[in-house]
Scaffold this active site. Sequence first.
Site, PDB file in Angstrom:
ATOM      1  CD  GLU A   1      -7.447  -0.253  -1.817  1.00  0.00           C
ATOM      2  OE1 GLU A   1      -6.221  -0.056  -1.673  1.00  0.00           O
ATOM      3  OE2 GLU A   1      -8.255  -0.185  -0.876  1.00  0.00           O
TER       4      GLU A   1
ATOM      5  CD  GLU B   1      -0.614   1.959  -0.274  1.00  0.00           C
ATOM      6  OE1 GLU B   1      -0.483   0.858  -0.852  1.00  0.00           O
ATOM      7  OE2 GLU B   1      -1.286   2.105   0.761  1.00  0.00           O
TER       8      GLU B   1
END
Length: 126
Positions: free
Chosen positions: A70, A77
């Site tokens: 994550e 991102e």
Amino acid sequence: MAYPGDNRKISFIRSVGFALQGILTSFRERNIIIHYIAAVVAVVAGVFFSISSIEWLFVITSIAGVIVLEMVNTAIEKVVDLITSDYHILAEKAKDLAAGAVLIYAIYSMVVGVIIFLPKIYDFIS
């Protein structure tokens, strides 16, 4: 902090400090917070049910794997968003692939949790 073109070597301790800052930064990300909460629940359940050493290895590996993936997903991102605010198919694919990696490992972790904890929960309520 080192910048491109800066030839000074960063000490190991400073490098660890940057890594710790990254971990602290992760606590501001909603999806990672959800994984941290799930990790706490898993650890509490592991202590409550006195899981074996091998079971702990699977639980800890699952927790670490999901959180690490994550964090990498979030980094990807952020880099993609930094590079372009325009839609680009490759930016979308990069984000989707990283998110897919997290999803696969999260599903694996849930399966591990079910295999380890479901029989213990069943025995506890029986």
